[in-house]
Write a protein that holds these residues in place. Sequence first.
Motif, mmCIF file in Angstrom:
data_model
loop_
_atom_site.group_PDB
_atom_site.id
_atom_site.type_symbol
_atom_site.label_atom_id
_atom_site.label_comp_id
_atom_site.label_asym_id
_atom_site.label_seq_id
_atom_site.Cartn_x
_atom_site.Cartn_y
_atom_site.Cartn_z
ATOM 1 N N ARG A 527 34.263 61.593 57.330
ATOM 2 C CA ARG A 527 34.627 60.537 56.377
ATOM 3 C C ARG A 527 34.906 59.224 57.094
ATOM 4 N NH1 ARG A 527 36.361 61.437 51.248
ATOM 5 N NH2 ARG A 527 35.297 63.212 50.318
ATOM 6 N N GLY A 539 44.155 62.604 55.557
ATOM 7 C CA GLY A 539 44.132 63.648 54.559
ATOM 8 C C GLY A 539 45.194 64.694 54.836
ATOM 9 N N ARG A 542 44.361 71.459 52.206
ATOM 10 C CA ARG A 542 44.249 71.938 50.819
ATOM 11 C C ARG A 542 44.413 70.818 49.783
ATOM 12 N NH1 ARG A 542 46.134 75.894 53.842
ATOM 13 N NH2 ARG A 542 48.294 75.189 53.801
ATOM 14 N N SER A 543 43.990 69.608 50.151
ATOM 15 C CA SER A 543 43.982 68.490 49.214
ATOM 16 C C SER A 543 42.651 67.764 49.344
ATOM 17 C CB SER A 543 45.134 67.518 49.520
ATOM 18 O OG SER A 543 45.003 66.335 48.733
ATOM 19 N N ASP A 544 42.032 67.423 48.207
ATOM 20 C CA ASP A 544 40.760 66.701 48.226
ATOM 21 C C ASP A 544 40.940 65.197 48.371
ATOM 22 O OD1 ASP A 544 39.287 68.982 47.970
ATOM 23 O OD2 ASP A 544 39.184 68.891 45.772
ATOM 24 N N ARG A 545 42.164 64.724 48.273
ATOM 25 C CA ARG A 545 42.405 63.288 48.367
ATOM 26 C C ARG A 545 42.351 62.835 49.831
ATOM 27 N NH1 ARG A 545 44.094 58.885 45.839
ATOM 28 N NH2 ARG A 545 45.430 57.402 46.928
ATOM 29 N N VAL A 546 41.550 61.825 50.082
ATOM 30 C CA VAL A 546 41.439 61.219 51.404
ATOM 31 C C VAL A 546 41.748 59.736 51.275
ATOM 32 C CG1 VAL A 546 39.930 60.733 53.358
ATOM 33 C CG2 VAL A 546 39.719 62.911 52.143
ATOM 34 N N ASP A 559 29.206 59.143 50.307
ATOM 35 C CA ASP A 559 30.128 60.168 50.771
ATOM 36 C C ASP A 559 29.725 61.512 50.170
ATOM 37 O OD1 ASP A 559 32.656 58.833 48.605
ATOM 38 O OD2 ASP A 559 31.357 60.560 48.210
ATOM 39 N N ASP A 560 30.565 62.516 50.388
ATOM 40 C CA ASP A 560 30.200 63.853 49.949
ATOM 41 C C ASP A 560 30.829 64.220 48.614
ATOM 42 O OD1 ASP A 560 32.812 64.173 50.600
ATOM 43 O OD2 ASP A 560 32.482 65.624 52.214
ATOM 44 N N ARG A 562 34.019 63.686 47.463
ATOM 45 C CA ARG A 562 35.459 63.881 47.299
ATOM 46 C C ARG A 562 36.127 62.548 47.001
ATOM 47 N NH1 ARG A 562 37.867 67.861 51.779
ATOM 48 N NH2 ARG A 562 36.917 66.438 53.245
#
Length: 568
Positions: A527, A539, A542-546, A559-560, A562
Motif C-alpha cells: 500500500r 494499519g 485484523r482491520s481493513d482500514r489503512v 489499490d486492492d 481495501r
Amino acid sequence: MATAPGVSYAFQPMLSTRTGRLIALEVLARPDIGSVHDLLRRAARQGRLVEADIELAVGGVHAATQHENRLPLHVNVLAVTASHPAELLEELLPALRTAGRHPRDVTVEVTPPFSGISRTALLDGLNQLRRHGFGIAFDGAGDGDLPLSIVADVVPDMVKLDAFLLRGVPHDPAVVAVIEALIHLSGRTGIKVAAVGVESEEQLIALSRLGVPVAQGNLLAAARPGTPLFTPPQVTMLTKLDSAPGSAAGVPLIADLIRPAVTMPEGATSDEVRHAFAETPEISGVVLIDEDARPRWSVDRSRFLLAVTGPYGHALHAGRPAARHADRPRLIRADATSQQLLESVGESEGSRAADDVVVVDAAGRCIGVVRMTEVVRGVADAKVEQAAALNPLTRLPGTGTVAREIDRRIGRGEMFVISWLDVDSFKAVNDTKGFAAGDDLIRTVGMALSDAEATLPGTRVAHVGGDDFLVVTDLDEVATVATELVDRTWTVDDLTVTVSLASLVCAVQSVESYREASRLLAPLKKRAKAVPSSSWVLGRPRSDRVEVLRGRAPHPDRDDGRAMGTPA
C-alpha cells in the motif's frame, strides 16, 4: 567561622538504579527549630545569608567526618553562595583538610533560587570550585528556576530532578518526555541525571527504564540523623533491568552465568571461613548471609588470606568475626544483563573490580554469584557475534534483532509498532547514478535510523538487506521516526528519491509472533509503495482500514480495494 549552632545533620543515601550500590551521601541540615529554609530566611533578613549557608555546608563536612565512612559527599549551597567562591573556599577547604578529605570527594550541589544572581559571578564561582577539584551538581531541575542556559554553559557533573516533578512518573507522558529530554542531554554531554524523592517501586522501575542512573528517596533509604554508616537496602532498589535502555540484545543475562555461592552465617569466625577456603580451593569468595539468606558481607579469598595468614595470624584472627576482613557485597538481580553489570562496575573502586558479584532474587536473597571474568568473556563473545551479523554497508544488525525484540514484547504483554522502510525505485538509482551512489544513499538512510535508535529508548532498527529496513518502536515514538524518514528530502546528486514507510500497530495480544507481525506488514508495504511521493501508511491487525498519514492516497483503481483513510 563557626558551624551553625542548633543544627544537626542527616545523611541521604544516593544509590545506583542499576545495582542498588551506595554511590554517595547527601548531607542535609536539620535545625532544632523550624526548617533549613526558615533558618536561611532569618539569616537573609539579618544580612548574613551567604555566611549562614557556608556555616551549614562546613557543619555538614564536620558531621560526616565524625565517622569512618569515606563515601563521596554531596554538600548543598545556595546559588548565591556559589557566586561568592572566595568566602566559601576560605571555610570549606580547611574543613576538608581537618577531616583528611579532598575536594574530589565532595560534590557541591547548587540549589535555587537562581534569579537575581549575577550570571558572570555564578559561572566564575563554579569554575573556581572546579579548579579546586570539587564536583558540581544542580538541584531542583523541573520545579525551580534553574536556567537551561546555565546547564549548557557549566555542563555540571550531575543534574537532580526535583521530587515534585517525579510525582508524574510514570503515568504523565509530559513528565516522562521531560525526563527523556534530560537523558538525551546526558547522553550527549556526560551529565549524570539523578532522581530525588523516589517513593514507589513503580517510579523506580520507570526511572531505571528511562535511563536515570542515580536515585534517592524514602523508598530506598530515608535520610538518617547522626551517622552516615548505612546497611544498603536489600530489595527495593534492585529493580528489574532487562528492559532498561541500553540493554544489549544478545548479551547474556546474569541468570545465564550464575555459579553456586558458598554461604556462611554473618557471624562466622575467621577460622571457619579459612577452613571453607582450604576445603574448596576453587572458590574465590564466601558470602556471609543473615537469617533470611540476604547477603551482608562478601569475603574475597585473596584479601582475606593475606590478612589472616602469616606469623601470629591464627592467634590474632581465628576466633574473631570474619566480617572484620570483608566488604559490603556488590549485588545484582538475576534478570539484569551482563552488560549492565559491567557498566555498574565502572562505578566501583578499582581494587574490587574483579571481585565476585552476589546475585539476588526479587526478595534480596542470595541465589549465587557471578565471576567478572566470565561476565567479560560472555559480553565479548556476544559482541563478536553481533559484529559478525552487522550489515557491512550500514553497520546495522539483521532482522534477528527486531525479531527477538518483538517476541520479547509479545511475551511481556506490551504494545508496539513494527514498520518497514523501503527506498522507492532504488534500482533506478543504481542504473542512473551508479552503485557507489546507491551505496551512499543506503548508508545515509542507515545513519538516520541509527540516530533514531540512539535517541528513542523504545526503538530498535535492522537492515533486512538492499533498500529494506525494519523498525520496532513504542507507539509514542513511531511519529518521530516517520518525521525523520518520510518528511526528509533524500537526494542522490541531482536526483530526488522518495521512501515508503508501512507501520503495523500491534496492540496487546493482537499478534502471536514476529512471523505473524511480518506477514501482516507485507500488504501494508505494498500500500505504501502505491502512494505517490514519500509516504507513510498505518494499519492494525485484523482491520481493513489503512490510514495514509503521509503522501496522497492513490486512486481507488490502483489499490486492492481495501478502505483507505484520508491523508493527514
